[in-house]
Design an enzyme around this catalytic site. Structure first.
Site, short mmCIF file in Angstrom:
data_model
loop_
_atom_site.label_atom_id
_atom_site.label_comp_id
_atom_site.label_asym_id
_atom_site.label_seq_id
_atom_site.Cartn_x
_atom_site.Cartn_y
_atom_site.Cartn_z
N ASP A 1 -6.94 -19.37 3.34
CA ASP A 1 -7.26 -18.00 2.94
C ASP A 1 -8.57 -17.59 3.59
O ASP A 1 -9.63 -18.11 3.24
CB ASP A 1 -7.37 -17.93 1.41
CG ASP A 1 -7.36 -16.51 0.87
OD1 ASP A 1 -7.27 -15.57 1.68
OD2 ASP A 1 -7.44 -16.34 -0.35
N ASP A 2 -8.49 -16.67 4.56
CA ASP A 2 -9.68 -16.17 5.26
C ASP A 2 -10.37 -17.27 6.06
O ASP A 2 -11.58 -17.52 5.88
CB ASP A 2 -10.68 -15.55 4.27
CG ASP A 2 -10.18 -14.27 3.63
OD1 ASP A 2 -9.03 -13.88 3.90
OD2 ASP A 2 -10.94 -13.67 2.86
N CYS B 1 -4.89 -10.45 3.32
CA CYS B 1 -4.13 -11.46 2.58
C CYS B 1 -2.72 -11.01 2.20
O CYS B 1 -1.74 -11.68 2.49
CB CYS B 1 -4.89 -11.85 1.32
SG CYS B 1 -6.51 -12.56 1.63
#
Length: 476
Positions: free
Chosen positions: A49-50, A88
């Site tokens: 995530d990121d 996301c």
């Protein structure tokens, strides 16, 4: 010469023998079918995530990622993998539906696809797979994503990372039943606030900052914590691989680990630069993917679902936007000539009222179209302590800081980069007349893609709130 009776007897014996062979062949065919049913490969998809791809160890980054690095030596490292949106929610919808964001309707953040859209659950479930998800979801509606949920009970935050105890039980159940499975293991790391992992492994003064960063104490301290959280994510990858080994499932499981969009520092997440759209992708599939392979084929997240369907023995629907990667996994070095990106700022936290971006990338050039160059580009990043330190440095006379702050918040309508010679996209060539033909060719490809997706550009951007349940300008 044999008499008539002998001929009849010989014919009868031959018929019985042929019939027996045919019957035995049918029986063996059933046994082979049963064996094929049992031996269909499992699928484990792991998503960060990121995480900027180039910060991972095996991609040349400073983060310590021993598990991902080892996985790359056991399988294939893709060097040109891209998602279609640097946020996301659109990214996850993109993976699970096999549709580009605007086409599915899931193009803003905190979004939803239309009810009745098919997802990985329906496609693989119809092929006899158990489909489960653990960790961060960020997709809607629930009627589309009806997977088994393997998340910890209790506080909401606990459900943002994979639950390894429940995953272990899931693996055990599938192994005992002889049922193939697809597990979507979705981490919340290294999403800010970067409060996991051991940052002492990354002394801020020792770090090498990319040229599109302003070197301030705030930036170095935050980058240290971010790298530590990548290492924390790598530990999650290691736990999943250990569970596969524990249950004797590793040899018959396709494992894919991806980094998602770039981090939430400037010029990454929320942008259509490669730092925002390009992803790490490491694939291990014993017996089918050559260990230690490195593949430069340009692929997209939208290609994953068609691949999984073929792995499961199915035929991908023609309405899916991607193309199976099985030939790439087998060693083919090409896949697509162009990859595409879209960013919808409308509706994100602390975002501009509207600021649509679209991009197309060939093997050599990147073309970016900013719909609203008159607007200031804003997001959560521009409110961060790190970015404020950049602004302060600019106000104190730091010319590099002033250039980067201006370049991040104020964009021309068109940007063009020679990715081969300028991989960090620092030199905009859009105004140079010798690149007119390149711009025209890429713009034509982008227009074609947008039309195919039903993307009306700025008009589509202004309808973003319609795709965000419970969201309105007043609640932004």
């Amino acid at each position: 010469m044999p008499n008539q009776t002998s001929i009849v007897c010989l014919f009868s014996i031959a018929f019985l023998w042929i019939s027996g062979v045919c019957w035995t062949g049918t029986a063996r065919g059933d046994e082979s079918a049963d064996a094929a049913e049992i031996q269909r490969s499992n699928i484990v998809f792991v998503i960060a995530d990121d995480c900027t791809f180039r910060d991972i160890g095996c991609y040349g980054g400073q983060a310590l990622t021993p598990n991902i690095d080892a996985l790359a030596t056991q399988g294939m490292r893709m060097t040109h993998c891209f998602q279609a949106a640097p946020m996301c929610s659109p990214t996850r919808h993109n993976v699970y539906t096999g549709l580009y964001p605007v086409k599915s309707g899931a193009y803003p953040n905190h979004t939803t696809v239309d009810p009745g859209t098919k997802s990985v659950v329906q496609y693989l479930g119809d092929l006899g797979y158990r489909v489960a998800q653990s960790g961060k979801t960020h997709v809607n509606p629930k009627s589309v994503f009806t997977w088994e949920k393997l998340n910890a009970d209790g506080k909401k935050k606990q459900g943002k990372n994979p639950d390894f105890k429940r995953i272990d039980k899931f693996f055990a159940e599938c192994k005992q039943a002889g049922q193939p499975f697809c597990l979507l293991a979705c981490s919340n790391e290294p999403h800010s606030p970067w409060d996991k992992g051991d940052a002492s492994q990354y002394p801020p003064s020792d770090l090498e900052l990319p040229p599109y960063f302003v070197d301030t104490p705030e930036t170095r301290e935050a980058f240290s914590r971010y790298l530590a959280e990548i290492t924390y994510f790598d530990g999650q990858v290691g736990k999943l691989l250990d569970l596969l080994d524990k249950r004797g499932l590793a040899d018959n499981t396709l494992v894919m680990v991806v980094s998602e969009q770039g981090n939430s520092f400037p010029f990454a997440k929320w942008t259509c630069y490669d730092t925002g759209l390009q992803s790490a992708c490491v694939v291990r599939w014993p017996g089918k993917v050559e260990p230690g392979a490195v593949n430069p084929a340009m692929i997209e997240y939208v290609d994953f679902l068609p691949t999984w369907i073929e792995v499961a023995g199915g035929i991908p629907d023609k309405n899916l936007d991607g193309a199976s990667l099985l030939d790439v996994f087998a060693g083919k070095q090409t896949h697509k000539n162009y990859v595409f990106g879209e960013m919808t700022t409308r509706g994100i936290h602390h975002g501009s009222e509207y600021y649509g971006i679209r991009s197309v990338r060939s093997g050599r050039f990147k073309y970016i179209w900013n719909f609203s160059p008159e607007m200031e580009f804003q997001n959560a990043c521009t409110r961060s302590k790190e970015f404020r330190s950049w602004v302060q440095a600019a106000e104190n006379g730091n010319e590099h800081a002033a250039e980067l702050v201006q370049r991040y918040t104020s964009r021309p309508e068109v940007e063009l980069y020679d990715i081969r010679n300028d991989p960090l996209e620092q030199d905009n060539l859009a105004q140079m007349p010798q690149y007119t033909a390149v711009k025209d060719r890429l713009k034509a490809e982008l227009d074609r893609w947008m039309t195919a997706c039903g993307d009306a550009g700025h008009q589509t951007e202004m309808k973003a709130y319609d795709r965000m349940p419970g969201h309105s300008p007043k609640s932004k």
